[in-house]
Motif scaffolding. Structure first.
Motif, PDB file in Angstrom:
ATOM      1  N   LYS A 293     -49.464 -13.842  18.624  1.00 32.40           N
ATOM      2  CA  LYS A 293     -50.882 -13.866  18.974  1.00 32.40           C
ATOM      3  C   LYS A 293     -51.077 -13.883  20.489  1.00 32.40           C
ATOM      4  O   LYS A 293     -51.988 -13.240  21.031  1.00 32.40           O
ATOM      5  N   LEU A 294     -50.201 -14.617  21.161  1.00 31.58           N
ATOM      6  CA  LEU A 294     -50.291 -14.674  22.613  1.00 31.58           C
ATOM      7  C   LEU A 294     -50.030 -13.303  23.227  1.00 31.58           C
ATOM      8  O   LEU A 294     -50.728 -12.880  24.160  1.00 31.58           O
ATOM      9  N   ILE A 295     -49.038 -12.592  22.692  1.00 31.94           N
ATOM     10  CA  ILE A 295     -48.737 -11.242  23.183  1.00 31.94           C
ATOM     11  C   ILE A 295     -49.937 -10.325  22.979  1.00 31.94           C
ATOM     12  O   ILE A 295     -50.304  -9.532  23.858  1.00 31.94           O
ATOM     13  N   THR A 296     -50.573 -10.429  21.807  1.00 26.15           N
ATOM     14  CA  THR A 296     -51.756  -9.611  21.521  1.00 26.15           C
ATOM     15  C   THR A 296     -52.867  -9.879  22.521  1.00 26.15           C
ATOM     16  O   THR A 296     -53.518  -8.960  23.025  1.00 26.15           O
ATOM     17  N   LEU A 297     -53.072 -11.172  22.822  1.00 22.33           N
ATOM     18  CA  LEU A 297     -54.102 -11.538  23.798  1.00 22.33           C
ATOM     19  C   LEU A 297     -53.773 -10.993  25.188  1.00 22.33           C
ATOM     20  O   LEU A 297     -54.646 -10.491  25.906  1.00 22.33           O
ATOM     21  N   GLU A 299     -51.896  -8.363  25.876  1.00 18.00           N
ATOM     22  CA  GLU A 299     -52.047  -6.901  25.857  1.00 18.00           C
ATOM     23  C   GLU A 299     -53.518  -6.507  25.953  1.00 18.00           C
ATOM     24  O   GLU A 299     -53.861  -5.526  26.639  1.00 18.00           O
ATOM     25  N   ALA A 300     -54.379  -7.280  25.285  1.00 20.24           N
ATOM     26  CA  ALA A 300     -55.810  -6.994  25.371  1.00 20.24           C
ATOM     27  C   ALA A 300     -56.309  -7.222  26.797  1.00 20.24           C
ATOM     28  O   ALA A 300     -57.111  -6.441  27.324  1.00 20.24           O
ATOM     29  N   GLN A 301     -55.820  -8.267  27.433  1.00 21.85           N
ATOM     30  CA  GLN A 301     -56.223  -8.528  28.810  1.00 21.85           C
ATOM     31  C   GLN A 301     -55.725  -7.435  29.741  1.00 21.85           C
ATOM     32  O   GLN A 301     -56.429  -7.018  30.668  1.00 21.85           O
ATOM     33  N   ARG A 302     -54.500  -6.940  29.487  1.00 19.75           N
ATOM     34  CA  ARG A 302     -53.969  -5.854  30.307  1.00 19.75           C
ATOM     35  C   ARG A 302     -54.816  -4.605  30.157  1.00 19.75           C
ATOM     36  O   ARG A 302     -55.079  -3.878  31.130  1.00 19.75           O
ATOM     37  N   SER A 303     -55.272  -4.359  28.935  1.00 19.94           N
ATOM     38  CA  SER A 303     -56.115  -3.191  28.690  1.00 19.94           C
ATOM     39  C   SER A 303     -57.430  -3.294  29.450  1.00 19.94           C
ATOM     40  O   SER A 303     -57.897  -2.322  30.050  1.00 19.94           O
TER      41      SER A 303
END
Length: 314
Positions: A293-297, A299-303
């Motif tokens: 979940k942390l990785i997903t968050l 990646e979303a922030q990077r986007s």
């Protein structure tokens, strides 16, 4: 050359502190009295003198004395533990053992040498070179004498004990140690006083708003001041939970979020680039699911940041 200032330690041993508590109880019982009256009338010392203030500080460190807030005068009174010692309560022996390891520097020494204290020369080397902050050489002899007298008077038997049985470590990330039945780590929301060289540095107790690490030492920040106080010079006046409705403060020196919960711990930190670093604070168990979940968050922030960069270019 700058003089090394030793960390705070009681100027008198525990037996002498108990004797002072008995004299104060005879003079004022458990009622608050002006500090100068306690020093002069109960103890026969010079009011306002450094030794009287150091004795007050020593009783505070052993948990035998507390200060009462007053608009006009600094007032002191015996604690419940002190009264139980004076009146030979059934728990007197246990209270004395807890008092003996309540001073922070006592706790550090007993935790480092569980079971039995080594010879003075061994402890002296530790105090001068490895203890943080290090001792001034001129203070080591007085401290070791006071420490051994205190442990003997309290009959604190550490034989067969392990450090973790004498101390609990609710926040190893902060390097804090809590004597079992003694003092507790400082946390955001506590009401504290700053005590250095036997003197109180704050006109009244202040609430802790942040705790941070800088250059290997821990610093406490209180309401109404931007100056950090060395952790080892802080004395807790009253425990108090932090206001959960408020965001934890950011300290300008570090940019890191200060400690707000003893259940939190630093899980990871490192450098991202020459001008950027990270520090990950977690609470609770962290497994593959939570990391995902942390990785997903992230990646979303990077986007989001990538989209911002594209808009800036156009």
């Amino acid at each position: 050359m700058a003089r090394t200032r030793s960390p705070n330690f009681p100027v008198v041993d525990l037996e002498s502190a108990v004797d002072l508590a008995m004299k104060l109880e005879k003079f004022a019982q458990r009622h608050p009295v002006p500090a100068d009256s306690a020093v002069e009338k109960a103890w026969g010392m010079k009011p306002g003198g450094s030794y009287g203030n150091q004795c007050i500080a020593a009783l505070r460190q052993f948990g035998l004395l507390q200060e009462e807030e007053s608009a006009s005068k600094r007032q002191v009174k015996l604690t419940e533990d002190a009264a139980k010692i004076v009146h030979n309560h059934p728990d007197r022996s246990a209270i004395l053992r807890a008092a003996a390891i309540r001073p922070k520097v006592h706790a550090n020494i007993v935790a480092k040498y569980p079971g039995e204290l080594p010879p003075d020369d061994t402890i002296r080397t530790y105090l001068l070179f490895d203890h943080q902050p290090p001792f001034n050489p001129s203070s080591v002899g007085d401290f070791l004498s006071q420490l051994r007298k205190t442990l003997s008077y309290a009959r604190l038997d550490l034989s067969g004990q392990k450090a973790e049985n004498v101390f609990t470590h609710p926040n190893k990330g902060l390097g804090l140690q809590t004597p079992a039945g003694g003092s507790t780590p400082v946390v955001v929301g506590d009401l504290v006083q700053w005590e250095a060289n036997g003197a109180l540095k704050l006109e009244s107790s202040r609430r802790v708003r942040a705790i941070t690490e800088h250059n290997g030492a821990f610093w406490v920040f209180v309401d109404g001041s931007e100056t950090g106080i060395p952790m080892e010079e802080v004395t807790i006046e009253k425990k108090g939970a932090a206001d959960a409705s408020k965001s934890p403060p950011l300290l300008p020196e570090s940019g890191f979020v200060a400690q707000t919960d003893l259940a939190e711990r630093e899980w990871l930190r490192g450098s991202l680039s020459k001008g950027a670093s990270y520090r990950l604070i977690v609470k609770g168990d962290l497994g593959p699911k939570e990391i995902g979940k942390l990785i997903t968050l992230l990646e979303a922030q990077r986007s989001v940041l990538s989209d911002d960069d594209e808009e800036t270019k156009h």
